[in-house]
Scaffold this motif. Structure first.
Motif, PDB file in Angstrom:
ATOM      1  N   LYS A 122       0.880  -1.271  -0.045  1.00 15.11           N
ATOM      2  CA  LYS A 122      -0.225   0.054   0.052  1.00 15.11           C
ATOM      3  C   LYS A 122       0.257   1.431  -0.211  1.00 15.11           C
ATOM      4  O   LYS A 122       0.795   2.295  -1.028  1.00 15.11           O
ATOM      5  CB  LYS A 122      -1.034  -0.127   1.430  1.00 15.11           C
ATOM      6  N   GLU A 123       1.990   1.386   0.770  1.00 11.23           N
ATOM      7  CA  GLU A 123       2.761   2.413   1.033  1.00 11.23           C
ATOM      8  C   GLU A 123       3.936   2.801  -0.531  1.00 11.23           C
ATOM      9  O   GLU A 123       3.537   3.723  -0.748  1.00 11.23           O
ATOM     10  CB  GLU A 123       4.317   2.039   1.488  1.00 11.23           C
ATOM     11  N   ALA A 124       3.809   2.009  -1.594  1.00  6.19           N
ATOM     12  CA  ALA A 124       4.456   2.337  -2.564  1.00  6.19           C
ATOM     13  C   ALA A 124       3.662   2.193  -3.074  1.00  6.19           C
ATOM     14  O   ALA A 124       3.431   3.663  -4.096  1.00  6.19           O
ATOM     15  CB  ALA A 124       4.780   0.906  -3.115  1.00  6.19           C
ATOM     16  N   ALA A 125       1.850   1.555  -3.444  1.00  5.33           N
ATOM     17  CA  ALA A 125       0.994   2.520  -3.884  1.00  5.33           C
ATOM     18  C   ALA A 125       0.286   3.622  -4.595  1.00  5.33           C
ATOM     19  O   ALA A 125       0.537   4.801  -5.055  1.00  5.33           O
ATOM     20  CB  ALA A 125      -0.197   1.182  -3.963  1.00  5.33           C
ATOM     21  N   LEU A 126       0.386   4.194  -2.580  1.00  7.90           N
ATOM     22  CA  LEU A 126       0.534   5.583  -2.933  1.00  7.90           C
ATOM     23  C   LEU A 126       1.152   6.876  -2.909  1.00  7.90           C
ATOM     24  O   LEU A 126       1.082   7.369  -3.618  1.00  7.90           O
ATOM     25  CB  LEU A 126      -0.015   5.414  -0.825  1.00  7.90           C
ATOM     26  N   ALA A 127       2.546   6.048  -3.290  1.00  2.00           N
ATOM     27  CA  ALA A 127       3.189   6.948  -3.583  1.00  2.00           C
ATOM     28  C   ALA A 127       2.612   7.701  -5.293  1.00  2.00           C
ATOM     29  O   ALA A 127       3.903   8.511  -6.466  1.00  2.00           O
ATOM     30  CB  ALA A 127       4.952   6.433  -4.045  1.00  2.00           C
ATOM     31  N   ILE A 145      -5.573   5.744  -3.862  1.00  2.00           N
ATOM     32  CA  ILE A 145      -6.033   4.155  -4.072  1.00  2.00           C
ATOM     33  C   ILE A 145      -6.939   3.711  -2.831  1.00  2.00           C
ATOM     34  O   ILE A 145      -5.869   3.882  -1.375  1.00  2.00           O
ATOM     35  CB  ILE A 145      -4.508   3.907  -4.789  1.00  2.00           C
ATOM     36  N   SER A 146      -7.350   2.512  -3.241  1.00  2.00           N
ATOM     37  CA  SER A 146      -8.016   2.274  -1.984  1.00  2.00           C
ATOM     38  C   SER A 146      -7.576   0.595  -1.645  1.00  2.00           C
ATOM     39  O   SER A 146      -6.110   0.036  -3.115  1.00  2.00           O
ATOM     40  CB  SER A 146      -9.412   1.437  -2.531  1.00  2.00           C
ATOM     41  N   ASN A 147      -7.729  -0.317  -0.759  1.00  3.33           N
ATOM     42  CA  ASN A 147      -6.987  -1.175  -0.184  1.00  3.33           C
ATOM     43  C   ASN A 147      -7.142  -2.134  -1.445  1.00  3.33           C
ATOM     44  O   ASN A 147      -5.945  -3.364  -2.280  1.00  3.33           O
ATOM     45  CB  ASN A 147      -6.994  -1.869   1.238  1.00  3.33           C
ATOM     46  N   ALA A 156      -5.355  -1.936  -4.854  1.00  5.88           N
ATOM     47  CA  ALA A 156      -3.462  -1.504  -4.440  1.00  5.88           C
ATOM     48  C   ALA A 156      -3.145  -3.169  -3.968  1.00  5.88           C
ATOM     49  O   ALA A 156      -1.838  -4.105  -4.534  1.00  5.88           O
ATOM     50  CB  ALA A 156      -3.482  -0.746  -3.750  1.00  5.88           C
ATOM     51  N   ILE A 157      -3.744  -3.929  -3.650  1.00  8.70           N
ATOM     52  CA  ILE A 157      -3.244  -5.002  -2.881  1.00  8.70           C
ATOM     53  C   ILE A 157      -4.813  -6.350  -3.463  1.00  8.70           C
ATOM     54  O   ILE A 157      -3.797  -7.236  -3.832  1.00  8.70           O
ATOM     55  CB  ILE A 157      -3.942  -5.373  -1.593  1.00  8.70           C
ATOM     56  N   GLY A 158      -5.575  -5.725  -2.652  1.00 11.31           N
ATOM     57  CA  GLY A 158      -6.847  -6.655  -3.966  1.00 11.31           C
ATOM     58  C   GLY A 158      -7.896  -7.209  -2.834  1.00 11.31           C
ATOM     59  O   GLY A 158      -8.164  -6.208  -1.697  1.00 11.31           O
ATOM     60  N   TYR A 159      -9.002  -7.727  -3.414  1.00 16.09           N
ATOM     61  CA  TYR A 159      -9.805  -7.454  -2.308  1.00 16.09           C
ATOM     62  C   TYR A 159      -9.972  -8.903  -0.867  1.00 16.09           C
ATOM     63  O   TYR A 159      -8.987  -9.507  -1.300  1.00 16.09           O
ATOM     64  CB  TYR A 159     -11.034  -8.091  -3.056  1.00 16.09           C
ATOM     65  N   GLY A 160     -10.351  -7.688   0.468  1.00 16.66           N
ATOM     66  CA  GLY A 160     -10.564  -8.384   1.672  1.00 16.66           C
ATOM     67  C   GLY A 160      -8.701  -8.533   2.051  1.00 16.66           C
ATOM     68  O   GLY A 160      -8.590  -8.434   3.355  1.00 16.66           O
ATOM     69  N   ALA A 161      -7.821  -6.877   1.709  1.00 18.39           N
ATOM     70  CA  ALA A 161      -7.421  -6.147   1.854  1.00 18.39           C
ATOM     71  C   ALA A 161      -8.007  -5.054   3.409  1.00 18.39           C
ATOM     72  O   ALA A 161      -7.123  -3.913   3.685  1.00 18.39           O
ATOM     73  CB  ALA A 161      -6.495  -6.271   1.385  1.00 18.39           C
ATOM     74  N   GLY A 162      -9.142  -5.146   3.517  1.00 15.30           N
ATOM     75  CA  GLY A 162     -10.215  -4.148   4.096  1.00 15.30           C
ATOM     76  C   GLY A 162     -10.570  -2.613   3.723  1.00 15.30           C
ATOM     77  O   GLY A 162      -9.807  -2.483   2.491  1.00 15.30           O
ATOM     78  N   TYR A 163     -10.831  -1.918   4.600  1.00 12.76           N
ATOM     79  CA  TYR A 163     -11.490  -0.778   4.316  1.00 12.76           C
ATOM     80  C   TYR A 163     -10.819   0.665   5.017  1.00 12.76           C
ATOM     81  O   TYR A 163     -10.259   0.384   6.082  1.00 12.76           O
ATOM     82  CB  TYR A 163     -12.681  -0.463   4.111  1.00 12.76           C
ATOM     83  N   GLY A 164     -10.431   1.703   4.431  1.00 16.34           N
ATOM     84  CA  GLY A 164      -9.805   3.004   4.863  1.00 16.34           C
ATOM     85  C   GLY A 164      -8.824   2.554   4.374  1.00 16.34           C
ATOM     86  O   GLY A 164      -8.399   2.310   3.809  1.00 16.34           O
ATOM     87  N   LEU A 217      -6.134   2.223   6.301  1.00 15.32           N
ATOM     88  CA  LEU A 217      -4.603   0.974   6.782  1.00 15.32           C
ATOM     89  C   LEU A 217      -5.128  -0.312   6.038  1.00 15.32           C
ATOM     90  O   LEU A 217      -6.273   0.048   7.129  1.00 15.32           O
ATOM     91  CB  LEU A 217      -4.218   1.257   8.325  1.00 15.32           C
ATOM     92  N   PRO A 218      -5.026  -0.898   5.709  1.00 13.93           N
ATOM     93  CA  PRO A 218      -4.667  -2.591   4.856  1.00 13.93           C
ATOM     94  C   PRO A 218      -5.036  -3.044   6.269  1.00 13.93           C
ATOM     95  O   PRO A 218      -4.407  -3.021   7.122  1.00 13.93           O
ATOM     96  CB  PRO A 218      -4.303  -2.770   4.210  1.00 13.93           C
TER      97      PRO A 218
END
Length: 226
Positions: free
Chosen positions: A160-165, A170-172, A175-183, A185-186
């Motif tokens: 997520k840190e790299a994706a935010l750059a 960008i959503s979790n 950036a990561i995939g389904y199931g990485a939570g909301y908000g 911080l993943p």
């Protein structure tokens, strides 16, 4: 890796939550004082004592909503501090090379068989359980164990840190995939299915092998080489 993008995203998220709740609680009608929406919003955050005082006419509506707004602000700021501390801890953690997950199914008179998970990394053990019905209990228990270990959270935070750059909004999931939570911080979301949690780990650079037997499941998760 330092998580400055994550910290920035978390602070922005809580500033927005505090501002939005403050506007609702302190909403004032020029004729009638606090609006119905404001009173409802205040009731969510006010203490039982403050609510009783207001209902008994011991304090006015201005005092009521101001107290509620102050408590809301303090509560969310405390939660934000805990989230930022979680980031700090993960910064100093080591991402695991090898993870073992044991899932034992134990009988409950009320809820039938319930999963009891042990996540083993080296000589450390982190646990998760789930009860009830109507949802995927196995993935809920596994997620609890994964979320308890800073090293497995670091797996998500790095991505997520790299994706935010590249995209600070960008959503979790993106950036990561389904199931990485909301908000901002993943996290490993409970109840999304074991396949989804495994898919997240695989996207983040790990391979997973599953072994099933009656009453017990076993997962071996290893960081990919190269």
């Amino acid at each position: 890796m330092m998580y400055e993008n994550l910290r920035k995203a978390v602070r922005a998220e809580y500033e927005k939550r505090i501002s939005k709740n403050s506007d609702r609680i302190l909403a004032v009608d020029s004729r009638n004082g606090a609006t119905t929406e404001a009173l409802r919003a205040a009731a969510v955050w006010a203490t039982k004592h403050t609510i009783t005082q207001y209902n008994n006419g011991e304090i006015g509506v201005d005092t009521y909503v101001i107290r509620a707004e102050k408590r809301m602000r303090a509560t969310l700021e405390k939660i934000q501090s805990a989230v930022l501390e979680k980031i700090r801890v993960a910064e100093t953690a080591e991402k695991p090379e090898h993870i073992l997950l044991w899932v034992d199914w134990k009988e409950s008179r009320t809820w039938g068989k319930n999963p009891h998970v042990e996540l083993i990394v080296g000589n450390k053990v982190y646990r998760g359980t789930a009860t009830g019905c109507g949802y995927d209990k196995e993935s809920a228990a596994i997620a609890e164990a994964l979320n308890a270990y800073p090293g497995t959270l670091k797996i998500l935070y790095d991505v997520k840190e790299a994706a935010l750059a590249g995209d600070e909004s960008i959503s979790n999931e993106n950036a990561i995939g389904y199931g990485a939570g909301y908000g901002a911080l993943p996290y490993y979301e409970p109840g999304v299915g074991v396949n989804s949690l495994v898919a997240i780990l695989e996207k983040c650079g790990y391979n997973a092998r599953w072994f099933y037997s009656p009453g017990r499941s076993f997962f071996e998760i290893e960081k990919r080489r190269g």
